[in-house]
Design a protein around this motif. Structure first.
Motif, mmCIF file in Angstrom:
data_model
loop_
_atom_site.group_PDB
_atom_site.id
_atom_site.type_symbol
_atom_site.label_atom_id
_atom_site.label_comp_id
_atom_site.label_asym_id
_atom_site.label_seq_id
_atom_site.Cartn_x
_atom_site.Cartn_y
_atom_site.Cartn_z
ATOM 1 N N SER A 92 -0.185 9.103 -6.133
ATOM 2 C CA SER A 92 0.130 10.503 -5.871
ATOM 3 C C SER A 92 1.007 11.093 -6.973
ATOM 4 C CB SER A 92 0.838 10.600 -4.519
ATOM 5 O OG SER A 92 1.134 11.930 -4.210
ATOM 6 N N SER A 132 0.824 -1.214 0.000
ATOM 7 C CA SER A 132 0.000 0.000 0.000
ATOM 8 C C SER A 132 0.858 1.264 0.000
ATOM 9 C CB SER A 132 -0.976 -0.012 1.170
ATOM 10 O OG SER A 132 -0.277 -0.085 2.377
ATOM 11 N N GLU A 133 2.032 1.211 0.610
ATOM 12 C CA GLU A 133 2.921 2.384 0.590
ATOM 13 C C GLU A 133 3.221 2.800 -0.859
ATOM 14 O OE1 GLU A 133 6.944 3.246 2.873
ATOM 15 O OE2 GLU A 133 7.332 1.899 1.210
ATOM 16 N N SER A 180 -6.667 1.741 -0.535
ATOM 17 C CA SER A 180 -5.545 0.847 -0.834
ATOM 18 C C SER A 180 -4.237 1.416 -0.338
ATOM 19 C CB SER A 180 -5.471 0.605 -2.337
ATOM 20 O OG SER A 180 -6.705 0.104 -2.782
ATOM 21 N N GLY A 181 -4.313 2.491 0.386
ATOM 22 C CA GLY A 181 -3.139 3.167 0.936
ATOM 23 C C GLY A 181 -3.616 4.479 1.528
ATOM 24 N N ASN A 182 -2.688 5.253 2.080
ATOM 25 C CA ASN A 182 -3.094 6.518 2.690
ATOM 26 C C ASN A 182 -3.429 7.575 1.644
ATOM 27 O OD1 ASN A 182 -0.094 6.510 2.234
ATOM 28 N ND2 ASN A 182 -0.368 8.642 2.730
ATOM 29 N N GLY A 183 -4.233 8.530 2.030
ATOM 30 C CA GLY A 183 -4.381 9.735 1.216
ATOM 31 C C GLY A 183 -5.644 9.844 0.387
ATOM 32 N N PHE A 238 -6.788 8.308 -2.243
ATOM 33 C CA PHE A 238 -6.768 8.153 -3.706
ATOM 34 C C PHE A 238 -7.712 7.023 -4.104
ATOM 35 C CE2 PHE A 238 -3.639 5.171 -2.147
ATOM 36 C CZ PHE A 238 -3.831 4.051 -2.935
ATOM 37 N N SER A 263 0.190 3.963 -3.026
ATOM 38 C CA SER A 263 -0.170 5.348 -2.716
ATOM 39 C C SER A 263 0.805 6.322 -3.392
ATOM 40 C CB SER A 263 -0.169 5.532 -1.194
ATOM 41 O OG SER A 263 -0.495 6.840 -0.850
ATOM 42 N N TYR A 264 2.089 5.978 -3.393
ATOM 43 C CA TYR A 264 3.073 6.814 -4.087
ATOM 44 C C TYR A 264 2.768 6.881 -5.589
ATOM 45 C CZ TYR A 264 6.409 8.084 -0.460
ATOM 46 O OH TYR A 264 7.025 8.680 0.611
#
Ligand SMILES: Cc1ncc(C[n+]2csc(CCOP(=O)(O)OP(=O)(O)O)c2C)c(N)n1
Ligand code: SF4
Lengths: 359, 248
Positions: free
Chosen positions: A94, A86-87, A128-131, A133, A90-91
Motif C-alpha cells: 500500500s 501478511s499485515e 498475501s494480505g488484505n486489500g 494488492f 500489505s502495508y
C-alpha cells in the motif's frame, strides 16, 4: 565462473547480500532457519544489520521500516509464519515500500507439517494480505534459480516500489547443489543505490528546503485511495512482459505437464525418462507464478495436445485455476497431486502421463 | 520588539485541526516540534506514528512521517534506526496501540535497548474507534465495550507501562508526565527534550508517557476532563521519573 556447493536457503541469503541487501529481520521456523542464521553471520561482515524479531509480525514491520530508508531489506519465513507477515506485506504494497521476502513453504494449513509442500499458492499469488494488492512471485526449482531470482527480486522490488516474493519449499531450502553466485555489488554501488532513493525515503528532510518524506499505507481521502488503487492496477497490468517460464519439448507434445518449483523439477526428470520411451510429453514450468505465464499456453498446438497434467504438491490443487484460465477450455486438464509433506515421486508423474497418453 | 515565542516550523501553517476541543494530542505535536527545532534535528527526524487519534498528527507536521501497522511502531522504528542510524527516530503512540496490540513490540524494543525515542500518549481509552476499553482504562471507568465500567474480575487492572518497562535492564529513561497545567506542559517538554538528547548521544531506549484526556470519549467537557485527569488518572498513574540512567 566459480561454482560452489550451497544449500538453497544459504544461496538465497548470499544472493540477497550480493544484490545489496543490508537489513534482515526474521523469526525462527523450520524449514527456513538457515536463512536468518546465514544473515546473522554474513550481514555484520558487510556493514548490514540483522535482527531476530520477537515475532513474524514484528520482523516484517522492521523490514517495512528499514526499506523505507532506501535500504535493501528482506525477511523470510514458512507458511504459518508468512500468514503473520501478511499485515506488514500489505502495508508495504500500500505504501510502495520495496521489500523482498521468501516463503520456504511447508505442508497444510494451520501449523501443518514441517516437511516440504506447495500449499501456499493462493496465498502467494492471490491474497498475501488484505486489500487486493498483487506482487511478482518467483518460483525457483534449483538452487541456481533460487540465487538468481533472489538477486533479481531486489531490482524488481525497487523498480516497482512493491514487495516481491520468492516462493520455494522445504526441499529447495535444504538441498545442496553447485551454484554460480551472482556478482557482489561493491559497497559504493550499494550506498549509491540507497542515496538514489532519498527523495521519498524516510531519512529526514529539511521542511524549509524540500518536500518531506510522507509514507502513507492508507489515505484520508477516498479519492486519493481510489486513485492509488488505479495506479496499482496499472502497475500489475504492466507485468505481462515480465512473465517467465520454461517450455520443455512442447512442439510435438501430446501431454503437457504444468508444474512449478520443486514439482517442476521432478516433472522435468519424468519428461526425459518418458521421452526415452517415445512418449510425446512436454512441460510448461512457470518461473513467475505471478504474473502467470498465460501466453506460454497459447503456443501449444491444441490439435495435438490431448491433455494438460497439472502437477502440484498441494491438495486440493491450486495452480490449476491459473492453468484453466490460460488453457481456455482448449483441452482437458487433469491433476497429479501429493501433499502434507509427501514429496511427489517421479514414478507417480510417469504413471499419470502414461494413463493420459493411452486414454 | 524581540520575538520571544513563535509557531514551530514543525507544524504546517494552513491546516485546520480535526482533533476535538480539549484534546491534548495537539499540545503534544507542538511540544515535540518545539523540541526538534530547539535541538536542530528537524531536518533529520523520522516520525513513526501509531494508528488512532495519535496518528492524526501525520497531516499537521512538516517533517518525515510514516504510519506503522497498529501497534508495530517500535518494530518499524527499529528497522528505520538500525538501517539509518544518523536519522533521529521517534514513535508516537496511543495506549491501545502501544500497550495492547503492540505490547510485544514495545517491550521487545525496550528490552533490546533500541536507540529510539517513544512518546506514549495515555488517555485511558480508545479514542479513534469511539471509546472502547483500553489496557489503561481505570477500574470502574465506563467504556463502550465495558458499559458497566471496568471490572477487575472480568477485565483485570490498568497496565502501567513505565513500571513494566522499569523491570527491564536496557531502557535508559522512563518518565511519566502530563499536560494539565502550564508548569506540567513545561515539564513534559523537558522530558521530551531529554528523551531526544539520549538518542542523539546514542544512549538507548527512552520513553515519555504522557497522561492526557479524551473529553469526547470520557463524556466530559474539557474542564471536567482536567478534573478527572487530576483526581483519577494521576492517582492511578503517578507522575515522575522512573528511570534515568544518564543521570545515574
Ligand atoms: C489491526 C488493526 N486493528 C484495529 C484497528 C482499529 N483501530 C484504529 S485506532 C484504534 C485504537 C486507537 O486507540 P489508541 O491507540 O488508544 O489511540 P487514540 O485514538 O486514543 O489516540 C483501533 C483499535 C486498526 N486500524 N488496525
Ligand atoms: S477522540 Fe479523544 S483522542 Fe481522539 S481527538 Fe477526540 S479527544 Fe482526542
Amino acid at each position: 565462473m566459480k561454482r560452489t556447493f550451497m544449500k538453497g536457503c544459504e544461496a538465497i541469503a548470499e544472493a540477497a547480500v550480493r544484490s545489496g541487501c543490508r537489513f534482515f529481520a526474521g523469526y525462527p521456523i523450520t524449514p527456513q532457519n538457515e536463512i536468518p542464521e546465514y544473515f546473522a553471520r554474513r550481514l555484520p561482515e558487510v556493514g548490514g544489520q540483522f535482527v531476530q524479531g520477537e515475532s513474524e509480525v514484528a520482523s516484517i514491520s522492521m523490514v517495512y521500516g528499514a526499506a523505507q530508508t532506501g535500504t535493501r531489506a528482506m525477511t523470510s519465513s514458512s507458511s504459518c509464519g508468512i500468514s503473520l507477515k501478511s499485515e506488514g506485506i500489505s502495508y508495504c504494497a500500500s505504501a510502495h515500500v520495496p521489500i523482498v521476502y521468501a516463503n520456504i513453504s511447508r505442508g497444510g494449513p494451520g501449523v501443518g507439517t514441517i516437511q516440504p509442500a506447495q500449499q501456499d499458492y493462493f496465498q502467494a499469488t492471490k491474497a498475501s494480505g488484505n486489500g487486493g494488492f498483487r506482487m511478482m512471485v518467483f518460483a525457483p526449482s534449483t538452487v541456481q534459480e533460487a540465487a538468481d531470482m533472489t538477486y533479481a527480486a531486489f531490482d524488481y522490488a525497487q523498480r516497482d516500489r512493491n514487495p516481491v516474493l520468492i516462493l520455494a519449499d522445504g526441499v529447495l531450502g535444504a538441498i545442496i547443489e553447485p551454484v554460480v553466485l551472482p556478482p557482489m555489488r561493491p559497497d559504493e554501488e550499494v550506498s549509491a543505490m540507497k542515496k538514489a532513493q532519498r527523495s521519498w525515503a524516510l531519512v529526514g528532510h529539511d521542511p524549509a528546503k524540500e518536500p518531506r518524506s510522507f509514507i502513507e499505507p492508507g489515505h484520508w481521502s477516498i479519492q486519493e485511495q481510489e486513485q492509488s488503487c488505479k495506479d496499482n492496477a496499472a502497475l500489475y497490468d504492466s507485468w505481462e512482459k515480465d512473465a517467465q517460464e520454461e517450455s520443455l519439448m512442447i512442439d510435438d507434445a501430446e501431454i503437457v505437464i504444468a508444474a512449478y518449483g520443486i514439482s517442476g523439477r521432478i516433472a522435468r526428470s519424468a519428461v526425459s525418462l518418458l521421452r526415452k520411451d517415445g512418449v510425446k510429453v512436454g512441460m510448461i514450468r512457470p518461473k513467475t507464478v505471478s504474473p502467470f505465464p498465460e501466453k506460454a499456453f497459447d503456443k501449444l498446438n491444441y490439435k495435438r495436445v490431448k491433455a494438460i497434467l497439472d502437477v502440484e504438491m498441494s491438495i486440493p490443487a491450486q495452480m490449476v485455476y491459473d492453468v484453466r484460465l490460460a488453457v481456455k477450455d482448449r483441452c482437458p486438464i487433469e491433476t497429479c497431486l501429493r501433499s502434507g509433506g509427501e514429496v511427489i515421486r517421479r514414478e507417480e508423474i510417469i504413471a499419470s502421463v502414461r494413463a493420459l497418453s493411452k486414454a | 520588539m524581540e520575538k520571544v515565542y513563535g509557531r514551530t516550523a514543525a507544524i504546517q501553517k494552513d491546516m485546520v485541526s480535526s482533533l476535538c476541543p480539549g484534546c491534548m494530542h495537539s499540545t503534544m505535536f507542538k511540544l515535540i516540534g518545539e523540541v526538534l527545532e530547539k535541538l536542530d534535528i528537524l531536518s533529520r527526524t523520522a516520525s513513526v506514528f501509531g494508528i488512532g487519534c495519535c496518528g492524526l498528527g501525520m497531516q499537521y507536521i512538516t517533517y518525515d512521517n510514516v504510519t506503522a501497522p497498529h501497534g508495530r511502531a517500535c518494530a518499524v522504528a527499529t528497522g528505520v534506526k538500525r538501517s539509518t542510524p544518523e536519522t533521529i527516530v521517534y514513535t508516537y503512540q496511543g495506549d491501545g496501540d502501544l500497550a495492547s496490540i503492540g505490547l510485544g513490540e514495545t517491550i521487545s524494543a525496550a528490552n533490546r535497548g533500541e536507540n529510539i525515542t517513544v512518546i506514549f500518549v495515555n488517555n485511558g481509552i480508545y479514542g479513534m474507534t469511539g471509546g472502547q476499553m483500553a489496557p489503561t482504562t481505570l477500574v470502574g471507568m465506563k467504556a463502550s465495550t465495558a458499559p458497566g465500567g471496568r471490572n477487575p474480575k472480568e477485565h483485570g487492572y490498568p497496565l502501567h507501562m513505565c513500571e513494566i518497562l522499569n523491570q527491564l535492564t536496557a531502557p535508559v529513561y522512563l518518565e511519566r508526565c502530563t499536560c494539565n497545567t502550564p508548569a506540567n506542559v513545561i515539564k513534559t517538554r523537558k522530558a521530551i527534550e531529554k528523551a531526544f538528547q539520549n538518542q542523539i548521544q546514542g544512549a538507548g531506549f527512552s520513553m515519555v508517557e504522557v497522561v492526557t484526556s479524551c473529553p469526547t470519549n470520557w463524556g466530559l467537557d474539557p474542564i471536567e476532563s482536567l478534573k478527572f485527569l487530576e483526581e483519577k488518572m494521576l492517582t492511578e498513574f503517578p507522575l515522575g521519573v522512573y528511570r534515568d540512567r544518564q543521570e545515574a
